[in-house]
Design a protein around this motif. Structure first.
Motif, mmCIF file in Angstrom:
data_model
loop_
_atom_site.group_PDB
_atom_site.id
_atom_site.type_symbol
_atom_site.label_atom_id
_atom_site.label_comp_id
_atom_site.label_asym_id
_atom_site.label_seq_id
_atom_site.Cartn_x
_atom_site.Cartn_y
_atom_site.Cartn_z
ATOM 1 N N UNK A 223 -26.812 5.732 -45.313
ATOM 2 C CA UNK A 223 -25.703 6.460 -44.710
ATOM 3 C C UNK A 223 -25.449 7.811 -45.370
ATOM 4 N N UNK A 224 -25.991 8.003 -46.561
ATOM 5 C CA UNK A 224 -25.882 9.323 -47.194
ATOM 6 C C UNK A 224 -26.633 10.383 -46.391
ATOM 7 N N UNK A 225 -27.550 9.938 -45.524
ATOM 8 C CA UNK A 225 -28.317 10.863 -44.698
ATOM 9 C C UNK A 225 -27.834 10.879 -43.253
ATOM 10 N N UNK A 226 -26.694 10.255 -42.998
ATOM 11 C CA UNK A 226 -26.153 10.254 -41.637
ATOM 12 C C UNK A 226 -25.772 11.672 -41.212
ATOM 13 N N UNK A 227 -25.832 11.911 -39.912
ATOM 14 C CA UNK A 227 -25.440 13.217 -39.385
ATOM 15 C C UNK A 227 -23.990 13.513 -39.736
ATOM 16 N N UNK A 228 -23.754 14.693 -40.284
ATOM 17 C CA UNK A 228 -22.394 15.122 -40.591
ATOM 18 C C UNK A 228 -21.857 15.888 -39.385
ATOM 19 N N UNK A 229 -20.856 15.356 -38.754
ATOM 20 C CA UNK A 229 -20.345 15.997 -37.561
ATOM 21 C C UNK A 229 -20.843 15.294 -36.314
ATOM 22 N N UNK A 230 -20.975 16.045 -35.218
ATOM 23 C CA UNK A 230 -21.303 15.437 -33.937
ATOM 24 C C UNK A 230 -22.798 15.382 -33.688
ATOM 25 N N UNK A 231 -23.182 14.506 -32.770
ATOM 26 C CA UNK A 231 -24.567 14.451 -32.323
ATOM 27 C C UNK A 231 -24.590 14.000 -30.865
ATOM 28 N N UNK A 232 -25.685 14.280 -30.133
ATOM 29 C CA UNK A 232 -25.713 13.988 -28.699
ATOM 30 C C UNK A 232 -25.957 12.514 -28.400
ATOM 31 N N UNK A 233 -25.296 12.035 -27.346
ATOM 32 C CA UNK A 233 -25.520 10.673 -26.875
ATOM 33 C C UNK A 233 -25.276 10.650 -25.368
ATOM 34 N N UNK A 234 -26.167 10.001 -24.638
ATOM 35 C CA UNK A 234 -25.983 9.821 -23.198
ATOM 36 C C UNK A 234 -25.138 8.581 -23.020
ATOM 37 N N UNK A 235 -23.823 8.784 -22.944
ATOM 38 C CA UNK A 235 -22.869 7.690 -23.043
ATOM 39 C C UNK A 235 -23.110 6.550 -22.044
ATOM 40 N N UNK A 236 -23.386 6.830 -20.765
ATOM 41 C CA UNK A 236 -23.551 5.725 -19.821
ATOM 42 C C UNK A 236 -24.718 4.793 -20.130
ATOM 43 N N UNK A 237 -25.629 5.208 -21.012
ATOM 44 C CA UNK A 237 -26.784 4.354 -21.311
ATOM 45 C C UNK A 237 -26.485 3.331 -22.406
ATOM 46 N N UNK A 238 -25.293 3.397 -23.015
ATOM 47 C CA UNK A 238 -24.956 2.497 -24.109
ATOM 48 C C UNK A 238 -23.711 1.679 -23.760
ATOM 49 N N UNK A 239 -23.670 0.421 -24.204
ATOM 50 C CA UNK A 239 -22.429 -0.353 -24.013
ATOM 51 C C UNK A 239 -21.270 0.367 -24.704
ATOM 52 N N UNK A 240 -20.167 0.555 -23.981
ATOM 53 C CA UNK A 240 -19.047 1.280 -24.582
ATOM 54 C C UNK A 240 -17.788 1.044 -23.770
ATOM 55 N N UNK A 241 -16.663 1.361 -24.385
ATOM 56 C CA UNK A 241 -15.371 1.393 -23.709
ATOM 57 C C UNK A 241 -14.618 2.629 -24.177
#
Length: 349
Positions: A223-241
């Motif tokens: 997690x020390x190498x996790x993206x800091x800030x935002x990153x792109x995701x195609x929301x409808x392709x993932x389970x979400x609410x």
């Protein structure tokens, strides 16, 4: 292992990566030296380097019919006949050629990537527009009026936005352009933008940038190498609410706004109980002439994905709760942190 030990190990590894990349660049350059043994090897090395220098999203962007049509119509509506247009970020020269079709007398288009600048020159020449469009292989912030372009532009057009709007440097670029490259009273396209967001419950999306264990083993140091800030995701392709309604976060007036790094406090009302892993964020880009582009989750045609802005830690919330978020954009990076609503309302930090 302490946090300092982790940071030192990462710094050492980063230096090694930089040295390896520099070595690869030198090896490629050597294939150009006199006496290179095989022309095929030279061609392969150069082509490989050129391909690696161009982000793959250029293909999706050029195939985005909604985007292309929107810019074409907006340019037709706002470009004065015979105007001098500055196009920032040539890519393939598409917007520059659209500007000519819209009635521009001359276009200066700049592109810092030398590979793309060369491609743009060839495409423009193939369309017989080299006498109307000049390609300058520079950043717009390095352009000099009277040297790189004959005079200040009547119109400045740019499409240097990512999924979260600010990630490609649109704010400082437009601020510089309107101060140094645009005629007073000139036209900026796009003219404004608005960021929207909603609380997101999605362990799947959060797992794209955070890990706890794998096969029963603790791997959280990654997690020390996790993206800091935002990153792109195609929301409808993932389970979400979505745990809140779409909420306006910030607006940007490109003609008169400060266009600097800032933070705002935004209140969200939780409409559905769940765990808020972060914010799903999207934009509305108002080009001018009544034309706008959106990358909201329901716009499946857009090549732009949505931006996911993770919280430091996921937090559960009940329906009806109000959540206060400190939302910021700094150096092209979106970030968000949760505040306790009552304490924030009382002004206690």
């Amino acid at each position: 292992m302490s946090e300092q030990d982790v940071n030192e190990a990462l710094a050492t590894a980063a230096i090694r990566v930089a040295l390896d990349q520099a070595g690869e660049s030198v090896a490629t350059a050597r294939t150009l030296l006199p006496g290179a043994r095989a022309r095929a090897e030279v061609t392969d090395a150069l082509l490989g380097a050129a391909i690696r220098s161009v982000p793959r999203w250029h293909f999706a962007m050029l195939n985005d019919l909604e985007r292309n049509d929107a810019f074409a119509v907006a340019l037709e509506r706002v470009v004065p006949r015979g105007a001098h247009v500055l196009d920032i970020g040539s890519g393939t020269g598409l917007l520059a050629m659209m500007a000519v079709k819209a009635g521009a007398g001359a276009v200066t288009t700049c592109e810092v990537n030398p590979v793309l600048a060369a491609v743009a020159e060839q495409i423009i020449a193939a369309h017989g527009l080299s006498d109307r469009i000049a390609v300058v292989p520079k950043l717009s912030t390095d352009l000099v009026v009277g040297v790189d372009l004959p005079r200040r532009a009547d119109v400045v057009v740019s499409e240097i936005v990512d999924c979260g709007l600010v990630g490609e440097g649109v704010l400082p670029t437009v601020r510089h352009a309107r101060e140094h490259l645009l005629e007073p009273g000139g036209v900026l396209l796009p003219e404004s933008a608005v960021l929207y967001g909603a609380l997101l419950d999605s362990q799947a999306v959060d797992g794209l940038n955070r890990v706890q264990s794998a096969a029963g083993l603790d791997v959280r140091l990654l997690n020390a190498l996790a993206t800091r800030g935002h990153f792109p995701v195609r929301l409808p392709t993932w389970p979400h609410r979505l745990l809140s309604a779409s909420t306006e976060i910030a607006g940007f007036d490109f003609a008169t706004g400060a266009l600097t790094d800032e933070e705002v406090v935004v209140d969200f009302e939780v409409t559905e109980s769940g765990t808020a892993h972060g914010l799903a964020v999207w934009f509305e880009l108002r080009l001018g002439g009544g034309i706008a582009l959106r990358n909201a989750p329901d716009n499946l045609a857009s090549h732009w994905m949505q931006a996911f802005v993770p919280f430091a830690e996921p937090v559960g919330h009940a329906a009806g709760a109000r959540l206060r978020i400190v939302f910021s954009w700094t150096g092209g990076r979106l970030s968000a942190r949760q505040l306790d609503f009552v304490r924030a309302a009382e002004g206690i930090s």
